[in-house]
Scaffold this active site. Structure first.
Site, PDB file in Angstrom:
ATOM      1  N   HIS A  53      59.060  63.652  48.959  1.00  0.00           N
ATOM      2  CA  HIS A  53      57.816  63.885  48.222  1.00  0.00           C
ATOM      3  C   HIS A  53      56.769  64.537  49.123  1.00  0.00           C
ATOM      4  O   HIS A  53      56.012  65.398  48.678  1.00  0.00           O
ATOM      5  CB  HIS A  53      57.261  62.608  47.586  1.00  0.00           C
ATOM      6  CG  HIS A  53      56.113  62.926  46.683  1.00  0.00           C
ATOM      7  ND1 HIS A  53      56.294  63.377  45.398  1.00  0.00           N
ATOM      8  CD2 HIS A  53      54.784  63.002  46.916  1.00  0.00           C
ATOM      9  CE1 HIS A  53      55.117  63.683  44.873  1.00  0.00           C
ATOM     10  NE2 HIS A  53      54.179  63.455  45.784  1.00  0.00           N
ATOM     11  N   ASP A 101      54.807  67.992  48.323  1.00  0.00           N
ATOM     12  CA  ASP A 101      53.355  68.188  48.419  1.00  0.00           C
ATOM     13  C   ASP A 101      53.031  69.339  49.380  1.00  0.00           C
ATOM     14  O   ASP A 101      52.129  70.136  49.127  1.00  0.00           O
ATOM     15  CB  ASP A 101      52.678  66.909  48.942  1.00  0.00           C
ATOM     16  CG  ASP A 101      52.493  65.856  47.853  1.00  0.00           C
ATOM     17  OD1 ASP A 101      52.566  66.199  46.653  1.00  0.00           O
ATOM     18  OD2 ASP A 101      52.268  64.681  48.215  1.00  0.00           O
ATOM     19  N   HIS A 104      51.818  69.566  42.559  1.00  0.00           N
ATOM     20  CA  HIS A 104      53.226  69.535  42.111  1.00  0.00           C
ATOM     21  C   HIS A 104      53.542  70.746  41.230  1.00  0.00           C
ATOM     22  O   HIS A 104      54.610  71.343  41.346  1.00  0.00           O
ATOM     23  CB  HIS A 104      53.537  68.243  41.350  1.00  0.00           C
ATOM     24  CG  HIS A 104      53.251  67.005  42.160  1.00  0.00           C
ATOM     25  ND1 HIS A 104      53.109  65.776  41.603  1.00  0.00           N
ATOM     26  CD2 HIS A 104      53.073  66.842  43.507  1.00  0.00           C
ATOM     27  CE1 HIS A 104      52.853  64.883  42.567  1.00  0.00           C
ATOM     28  NE2 HIS A 104      52.823  65.519  43.724  1.00  0.00           N
ATOM     29  N   HIS A 160      47.509  66.140  52.580  1.00  0.00           N
ATOM     30  CA  HIS A 160      46.953  67.276  51.832  1.00  0.00           C
ATOM     31  C   HIS A 160      45.953  68.038  52.701  1.00  0.00           C
ATOM     32  O   HIS A 160      45.918  69.258  52.697  1.00  0.00           O
ATOM     33  CB  HIS A 160      46.276  66.801  50.550  1.00  0.00           C
ATOM     34  CG  HIS A 160      47.261  66.351  49.501  1.00  0.00           C
ATOM     35  ND1 HIS A 160      48.266  67.160  49.045  1.00  0.00           N
ATOM     36  CD2 HIS A 160      47.386  65.184  48.833  1.00  0.00           C
ATOM     37  CE1 HIS A 160      48.965  66.506  48.124  1.00  0.00           C
ATOM     38  NE2 HIS A 160      48.463  65.297  47.996  1.00  0.00           N
TER      39      HIS A 160
HETATM   40 ZN   LIG Z   1      52.374  64.537  45.512  1.00  0.00          ZN
END
Ligand SMILES: [Zn+2]
Length: 280
Positions: A233, A237, A78, A260
């Site tokens: 969100h 990311d 973030h 991720h």
């Molecule tokens: Zn996040």
């Protein structure tokens, strides 16, 4: 994304304190100005330093973890998203505690902190990498690509069948102002079934209604900041993980069911493509 011809850093040091989402331990981050071409470097209390590059990623389990040179940092995405999107090319991130403070689970506190620090232009030119050919990566039914384009655009799609979030998509041109208003406030979330597993595994110790929300089959654990906060969100990311390519680029980024792991793969592929181009 600022199109300034010169690199930037922060105008003055700033500090943010809080607790880590996964460990629940007290944590603080100081952002300090850095010289041109140093990029974003993360320094820990023990003295170790890690450049914010995909090459240093050791884990992408729930958060992006960087390690090396005797240092390990968890949950940088973030903060990195805010620095990258707000046009900060060079900064030193000094971390106290085992992970970056979770704050409110979004990147908004980092945007505010960067605004408080202010930006300073450096004399060295900024290079903007133009994507000439498509680059794409896949992982477990997820895929992401960067295609040639005249500006930095972002397209993200997610699907959580059997949950209140369902399928959501987002399409935007990424500028600092749009990032700050439309992506940065979107908070961390997890699915109900993941939440129970996280608690059992000892992670998410610092997690609470103050910094994350839970997506249930029939609703959410609290009020949302956006009806599509979930996909926003995921886009946040994605920006933070893509910042791990370590440079600025223009192109159309498309990510379907990003994680991720997938995002960091794309950042690594960008690094490889660029260094292959530089070798020619
Ligand atoms: Zn996040």
């Amino acid at each position: 994304m600022p199109r300034s011809a010169q690199q930037t850093t922060l105008a003055r040091p700033v500090i943010e304190e809080g607790i880590g989402l996964h460990t629940g331990s007290p944590a603080a981050v100081t952002l300090t100005p850095a010289e041109a071409d140093s990029g974003i470097v993360i320094a820990v209390e023990s003295g170790g330093e890690i450049p914010a590059h995909a090459d240093w990623v050791v884990s992408t389990e729930r958060a992006t973890v960087l390690a090396g040179n005797g240092a390990e940092v968890r949950g940088v995405e973030h903060l990195l998203a805010a620095l990258w999107a707000m046009g900060v090319d060079n900064a030193r991130v000094v971390l106290r505690g085992p992970e970056v403070p979770a704050c409110d689970g979004s990147a908004r506190p980092w945007v505010d902190l960067i605004k408080r620090a202010g930006r300073r232009r450096l004399a060295t030119p900024r290079t903007l990498y133009r994507i000439a050919e498509p680059i794409w990566v896949e992982s477990n039914g997820s895929w992401a690509a960067v295609l040639p384009d005249e500006r930095l655009n972002l397209g993200v799609a997610v699907d959580y069948p059997g949950s209140a979030a369902g399928a959501q998509a987002l399409w935007m041109s990424l500028t600092g102002a749009r990032f700050a208003a439309e992506l940065a406030p979107a908070r961390t979330f997890c699915l109900e079934r993941e939440y129970q597993a996280l608690l059992a595994s000892g992670l998410a110790k610092g997690g609470s209604a103050d910094n994350a929300f839970v997506v249930r089959p029939d609703g959410y654990s609290g009020e949302l900041r956006f009806p599509d906060e979930v996909v926003r969100h995921k886009a946040l990311d994605l920006v933070g993980d893509l910042a791990l390519c370590g440079f600025r680029f223009i192109g159309q980024v498309i990510a379907v069911r990003p994680s991720h792991r997938l995002n960091v793969r794309l950042a690594s592929a960008l690094r490889e493509r660029r260094s292959a181009g530089l070798r020619k």
